[in-house]
Scaffold this active site. Sequence first.
Site, PDB file in Angstrom:
ATOM      1  CB  SER A  28      -0.919   0.018   1.233  1.00 51.82           C
ATOM      2  OG  SER A  28      -0.179   0.325   2.405  1.00 51.82           O
ATOM      3  CE  LYS A  98      -3.419   1.061  13.110  1.00 52.10           C
ATOM      4  NZ  LYS A  98      -4.563   2.006  13.123  1.00 52.10           N
ATOM      5  CG  ASP A  99      -1.025  -3.350  11.154  1.00 54.61           C
ATOM      6  OD1 ASP A  99      -2.145  -3.058  11.630  1.00 54.61           O
ATOM      7  OD2 ASP A  99      -0.562  -2.830  10.124  1.00 54.61           O
ATOM      8  NE  ARG A 149      -8.369   1.481  18.928  1.00 57.00           N
ATOM      9  CZ  ARG A 149      -8.444   2.709  18.430  1.00 57.00           C
ATOM     10  NH1 ARG A 149      -8.837   3.708  19.193  1.00 57.00           N
ATOM     11  NH2 ARG A 149      -8.108   2.945  17.183  1.00 57.00           N
ATOM     12  NE  ARG A 150      -9.522   4.337  14.812  1.00 50.76           N
ATOM     13  CZ  ARG A 150      -8.772   4.004  13.767  1.00 50.76           C
ATOM     14  NH1 ARG A 150      -9.314   3.366  12.728  1.00 50.76           N
ATOM     15  NH2 ARG A 150      -7.487   4.301  13.746  1.00 50.76           N
ATOM     16  NE  ARG A 167     -10.833  -4.043   6.083  1.00 55.47           N
ATOM     17  CZ  ARG A 167     -10.410  -5.229   5.639  1.00 55.47           C
ATOM     18  NH1 ARG A 167     -11.206  -6.287   5.705  1.00 55.47           N
ATOM     19  NH2 ARG A 167      -9.196  -5.369   5.136  1.00 55.47           N
ATOM     20  NE  ARG A 173      -9.519   2.562   5.655  1.00 57.80           N
ATOM     21  CZ  ARG A 173      -8.859   2.327   6.780  1.00 57.80           C
ATOM     22  NH1 ARG A 173      -9.479   2.426   7.939  1.00 57.80           N
ATOM     23  NH2 ARG A 173      -7.580   2.011   6.747  1.00 57.80           N
ATOM     24  CB  CYS A 261      -8.379  -6.618  15.469  1.00 53.30           C
ATOM     25  SG  CYS A 261      -8.484  -8.185  14.595  1.00 53.30           S
TER      26      CYS A 261
END
Length: 378
Positions: A28, A98-99, A149-150, A167, A173, A261
């Site tokens: 990406s 975080k991944d 979480r959000r 996604r 996005r 997650c």
Amino acid sequence: MADMLLKGQDKNGNGLKNQTIRVGTRKSQLARIQTDNVVQMLQNHHPHLHFEIIGMTTTGDKILDTALSKIGEKSLFTKELENALERNEVDLVVHSLKDLPTSLPPGFTIGAICKRESPHDAVVFHPKHVGKTLTSLPEKSVIGTSSLRRAAQLKRTFPQLEFKDIRGNLNTRLKKLDEKDDFSAIVLAAAGLRRMGWENRIGQILSPTECLYAVGQGALAVEVRARDQEILEMVSVLHDGETVLRCIAERAFMKHLEGGCSVPVAVSTTLKDFQRLALASPHLSLPLLGSPQLYLTGAVYSLDGSESLRETMQMNVKFPLENEDGPNDDIQHVGITAKNIPHGAQKAAEKLGLEVAELLLSKGAKQILNVARQLNDA
């Protein structure tokens, strides 16, 4: 340090000098920008080395029609990269921290954690809502997020809004937001937007009172084979002392809760009275002697945000002189190897994460997370 001698090198820089260091990354645009930044920092410290970047596609990149929390794979954005590392096809891999799961596969370690960008979440608004905040959006406005979480926290804070999964990479996005009327706003990591040069799209930064962030959010990690001491030594120049301690505490908290997650777990950390001193090398910042305090706020939520537990604790992470508490060459803390950060401080940070998790578990966190996991699986 540009003239640093790696293990196995002599004073003329032999050893890794003529090697090509292969760096694995997702394909990406954001992943490539992040990896380019890390490689540039390594190149600055080791101008005698050549770096080759190898892009790969991960499971998380391929499956775009299912919520991340429902795929059922812990290593959505890391597995393929780690497979290449295991097969010696690459020498190191750059991840968003975080991944990375809190338990790494055997033989791997996080050899560097770079200085953290903002860990907070950001709101990007549809063009017709620019200038507004989540509070001022019309009732029943739909907010896009791929994070349980959000969603759990924002449902609690903004019950008048609706939340829907979205996604895709950042580009995808934002395109979905701008070109359709499905969403009034989407919530993304501020760090990613800033690294992409899209800070002007940030309409609102969510404070920890509104939305605690994800474990490791905003930090970049370099994963290596634990046995490759030369590579480990090479990347260790990128360690940022404050970021390492905060992320050790966050990862220890998450690991003890057995979070991921698929359940809403969130954190916020600060390190106060932290004075920096460049020791022998100008690139490595370590604190002065003293009594800096590491604060960790940890929380768990039900999927709809109606139930929550949140606690804050602090720990004295007084630093001894470098290596005063003995060598720590082979010691990992929640998958992180940081030889140049005193072991005692790392141990204190890990203890803080465990103690906050234990406090929440004693108040019923396990039940909240078990129900959240079952409902998400259903």
